[in-house]
Enzyme design. Structure first.
Site: not given
Length: 167
Positions: A42, A50, A59, A85
Site C-alpha cells: 500500500d 491526490n 496517476d 493504491e
C-alpha cells in the site's frame, strides 16, 4: 482477454489476474506440495498526494510504481494492481527468505523513485506478507498479509512486516 486481465491505468495484471495466478498455481501441482508467497503493498499517504497535487499526479505515481513492479512479472511471479493504491505480489515456489529479500528490493525501488511531480518528495510503501501453504490456505493467507500490512502502517508506515504465524 488481455483487456479483461490488465489494469487500465497501470497496465499491470489486475486483481482478477492475481486471483487466477493463485488458482493456477495450485492446479498445476504434482504431489500437492507447492507453496506460494503473498504480499500486499500500500502506498503511504496516497490520499494526501491526490489531495495536494491532484489526481493526475496520483496517476503518475501509480504508473511509476507499476513500472517498477512490472519488471518482476514472469512465469513464477506476478505483481499486479489489487485496487486503488494497493498492489499484490504472488510468487510460486519461493522460500520466505528469498521472498523477503525480493520485497526489500521492491521497497527500496519504490522509495528511490524519482518523482519530480511531487516537488522532490518520495513515496513510501507499507508491505505485509505471508507464506501460503496450500489451496485451502489462500483466503487466510491474503487476510494474514492484509493484517500484516496494517501492522506496518501502525508501526509508522514505510516498512515490511511478515504476518505472524497462526496458532
Amino acid at each position: 482477454a488481455e483487456l479483461a486481465s490488465k489494469d487500465a491505468l497501470t497496465n499491470l495484471p489486475n486483481r482478477r489476474s492475481v486471483d487466477l495466478f493463485v488458482d493456477t498455481s495450485f492446479e498445476s501441482l504434482v504431489g500437492g506440495d507447492r507453496n506460494i508467497a503473498v504480499a500486499l503493498i500500500d502506498l503511504d499517504h496516497f490520499k494526501t498526494i491526490n489531495d495536494s497535487f491532484g489526481h493526475n499526479v496520483g496517476d503518475i505515481v501509480l504508473k511509476k510504481v507499476a513500472n517498477t513492479l512490472d519488471a518482476l512479472n514472469g512465469d513464477n511471479l506476478l505483481a499486479g494492481r489489487f485496487g486503488g493504491e494497493e498492489f499484490a505480489i504472488v510468487a510460486r515456489d519461493m522460500d520466505d527468505n528469498t521472498f523477503y529479500n525480493m520485497l526489500n528490493n521492491v521497497h527500496d525501488d519504490i522509495n528511490g523513485l524519482s518523482l519530480s511531480e511531487l516537488g522532490g518528495r518520495t513515496v513510501g510503501a507499507s508491505i505485509g506478507y505471508t507464506m501460503c501453504t496450500g489451496q485451502t490456505d489462500v483466503v487466510n493467507a491474503f487476510r494474514r498479509a492484509d493484517k500484516a500490512l496494517y501492522i506496518a502502517k501502525n508501526k509508522g508506515r514505510n516498512c515490511i512486516v511478515r504476518a505472524k504465524k497462526e496458532k
